[in-house]
Write an enzyme that holds these catalytic residues in place. Structure first.
Site, PDB file in Angstrom:
ATOM      1  N   LYS A   1      29.822  50.645   6.675  1.00 45.13           N
ATOM      2  CA  LYS A   1      31.102  51.415   6.868  1.00 45.13           C
ATOM      3  C   LYS A   1      31.672  52.357   5.902  1.00 45.13           C
ATOM      4  CE  LYS A   1      34.026  51.401  10.894  1.00 45.13           C
ATOM      5  NZ  LYS A   1      34.408  50.347  11.795  1.00 45.13           N
TER       6      LYS A   1
ATOM      7  N   SER B   1      36.200  46.415  16.733  1.00 44.88           N
ATOM      8  CA  SER B   1      35.078  47.835  16.044  1.00 44.88           C
ATOM      9  C   SER B   1      33.676  47.627  16.042  1.00 44.88           C
ATOM     10  CB  SER B   1      36.179  48.424  15.180  1.00 44.88           C
ATOM     11  OG  SER B   1      37.365  49.389  15.445  1.00 44.88           O
TER      12      SER B   1
ATOM     13  N   SER C   1      34.920  51.649  16.177  1.00 49.44           N
ATOM     14  CA  SER C   1      34.677  52.232  15.737  1.00 49.44           C
ATOM     15  C   SER C   1      33.416  51.971  14.036  1.00 49.44           C
ATOM     16  CB  SER C   1      36.065  52.555  14.206  1.00 49.44           C
ATOM     17  OG  SER C   1      36.376  51.591  13.805  1.00 49.44           O
TER      18      SER C   1
END
Length: 618
Positions: free
Chosen positions: A216, A316, A292
């Site tokens: 990420k 997330s 996210s």
């Protein structure tokens, strides 16, 4: 509220007073469905609303109205809370877990992964490499790649070409929907060539050698920048080396495919990103992945990599994993060293794996886990271990498991199909393995949600405020700016009151864990939401949808508890549904054992996504 009363007869409304947490009669608590009040905004309406929120005179009025509509002022400023604050998750010492193998936090990641590998059932190539048209499984696992490389069925270099083709296909779609935002095909080929050479020479580093992993964009992975999916963060923070969790994986021979797309700075749970384009759900590309960690979930779900590393500060990792039909494993707060992660100073975040299977999550977890020296001192983590899934005791341990379910909360979802599917999975778990389900009550869930938003909001704002003040404000997306305007309105009083609530909620959960081993919920209150076309260009603010997505995930973050989401089926539209299991502090190994059992019994209920790449057989 869990047993509050009023005191005093002074002028004006007297403050409410919460009774000390030990005196709350938990059995008398009644569930109240939360109501979130906030407008749904995209395009022009979002710009106007943001202008109001950032206006010096009107802004405080708008944020004050938002907070009072959602009962925040009353909860945090007009209530006497007798508990002292708890500034990060603190747990009482835990009993050792049953049926586990210690992997030794201070050992080399390669040794730890090898130890975890010995705890998995023997690998049977014949069951995985059938010649049927439709294989009896969804995803290739890490051990399938390892077998293919060791048997010279294929090479990491050959697989890399399929990965590159898949990534470029998504990057070139109109409108753009990139899963990766930093990607270098030449670098990927170089890593794959090095791995291929190791196999040709007969000395792969570990079972993870040649395994493709995405990182990420808020976790450092040298030589890529870490922008947190903003347009500018690399200008104010340079990356000189890997984050600790990435370095541990690199030591095992992992191939990094690049930096995955995400909701800007992790401040949202849909995955919307107007800066680079919004990653799409492989099960239905007109829908959000959840966030996210949007790019990591899309990459694993579509088959382009076995595992990705995301961050989870408010669901997330678990939310996008659930919406995309994969496994998302959030570890205990402090279990993994967060050095080299953008959000490394908060009290709610962890870096954790998203994986195609529980087995793969376990292997990668054994590589990346290991606390910072300071957290070993402060948090006193239990020893790092994994479940021994080959021991004869494993099924007996499963048979003695008690799972807690807060029934009214469990069924408070947008469509009963979600909770019914999760309930079916639990019933099947009980009938197959002999587990038991017990009713529990968890008071003050609304207070928990408020304390979490103030904690993560204040901590994020504190990190970003210097850049905000230095004139970078207009470089954030409209959605991020809306969140930051709200977060910036939280006071020191709000923050401290939230930490007092954290102590209360911790007490209620530890009381529940005296009766049960795990708490089960649906992972999200809705399945993947549709992406409004108007949200692609300028973003979206929809706190109501966010509240549904976050309904069940907060305890993992505010209390730092380990939690895992496992896919258990689909709704009528074919969208995945995840079951969440929340464990005791440091109870990752026990959680992985039960998750593995849930996965096994629900495997036939899972469908491959419509956008899928078979990078091993392609």
């Amino acid at each position: 509220m869990g047993g509050s009363n009023s005191t005093g007869r002074g002028k004006g409304p007297s403050p409410r007073a919460m009774p000390p947490v030990e005196e709350v009669d938990i059995s008398a608590v009644r569930y109240r469905s939360p109501t979130m009040q906030a407008p749904h905004l995209t395009g022009f309406s979002l710009r106007v609303f943001l202008w109001l929120m950032e206006a010096p005179l009107l802004g405080p009025l708008v944020t004050s109205l938002l907070k009072s509509q959602n009962n925040m002022q009353q909860m945090l400023q007009q209530t006497l809370i007798p508990e002292r604050p708890m500034y990060y998750p603190e747990y009482p010492p835990q009993d050792p877990e049953l049926g586990v193998v210690l992997v030794g936090e201070d050992r080399d990641p390669v040794d730890r992964v090898h130890q975890a590998l010995q705890c998995l059932p023997p690998y049977d190539p014949s069951a995985r490499w059938m010649t049927e048209e439709k294989p009896p499984f969804l995803y290739w696992k890490i051990r399938d790649f390892a077998h293919a490389y060791r048997s010279a069925i294929t090479t990491p270099s050959a697989v890399a070409e399929h990965v590159i083709a898949g990534v470029e296909e998504w990057n070139n779609k109109k409108p753009p929907m990139p899963m990766l935002i930093h990607f270098n095909a030449d670098d990927l080929r170089k890593q794959a060539e090095a791995s291929t050479r190791r196999f040709e020479q007969g000395n792969p580093i570990s079972i993870l050698d040649g395994i493709f992993v995405a990182i990420k964009d808020d976790i450092d992975c040298f030589p890529y920048p870490s922008k947190g999916a903003t347009t500018f963060f690399d200008q104010i923070r340079t990356v000189e080396k890997d984050a600790v969790c990435v370095a541990r994986l690199r030591k095992c021979g992992v191939i990094f495919i690049g930096k995955a797309n995400m909701h800007e700075l992790g401040l949202g749970v849909t995955g919307n990103n107007p800066n680079y384009g919004t990653a799409r759900n492989p099960h239905s590309i007109d829908r959000y992945t959840g966030g996210s960690s949007s790019g990591p979930a899309a990459l694993v779900s579509s088959g382009l990599c076995s595992v990705a590393i995301g961050t989870d500060g408010g669901g997330s990792v678990r939310i996008p994993s659930s919406l995309c039909g994969i496994v998302g494993f959030k570890t205990t707060y402090g279990r993994t060293d967060m050095t080299g992660v953008l959000c490394d100073s908060g009290t709610v975040e962890v870096a954790s794996p998203l994986a195609a299977s529980v087995e793969d999550a376990m292997l990668v977890y054994s590589a990346i886990a290991g606390s910072r020296p300071l957290e070993k001192l402060n948090l006193r983590p239990s020893q790092l271990c994994v479940p021994n899934l080959v021991s004869p005791d494993s099924s007996n341990i499963l048979g003695s498991v008690k799972i807690g379910k807060y029934t009214e909360w469990f069924h408070d979802v947008s469509d009963c199909e979600i909770s019914n599917t999760c309930e079916d999975a639990l019933n099947l778990l009980c009938s197959t393995f002999g587990c038991q389900i017990a009713d529990i009550i968890l008071p003050e869930l609304e207070e928990m949600r408020t304390a979490h938003v103030v904690s993560i909001g204040s901590e994020s704002f504190c990190d970003l405020n210097p850049h905000y003040k230095a004139g970078r404000r207009t470089e954030f997306t409209l959605d991020t700016r809306t969140s930051l305007a709200l977060f910036g309105s939280f006071t020191a009083t709000d923050y401290v009151a939230s930490q007092c609530i954290r102590r209360r909620i911790m007490y209620y959960h530890m009381e529940a864990f005296k009766k049960v081993d795990f708490i089960a919920t649906p992972t999200t209150g809705i399945t993947a939401p549709k992406i409004p076309p108007s949200a692609l260009k300028s973003g979206e603010s929809d706190y109501v949808v966010s509240a549904y997505l976050m309904r069940f995930v907060i305890a993992g973050n505010l209390l730092g508890l380990p939690a895992i989401t496992v896919p258990v089926g689909h709704d009528k539209q074919g969208l995945p549904i995840g079951l969440q299991l929340i464990g005791r502090p440091w109870g990752e190994a026990s959680l992985l054992r039960v998750a593995s059992a849930v996965e096994e019994i629900c495997l036939k209920k899972r469908n491959r996504p419509s956008a899928f790449y078979d990078i091993l057989k392609a």
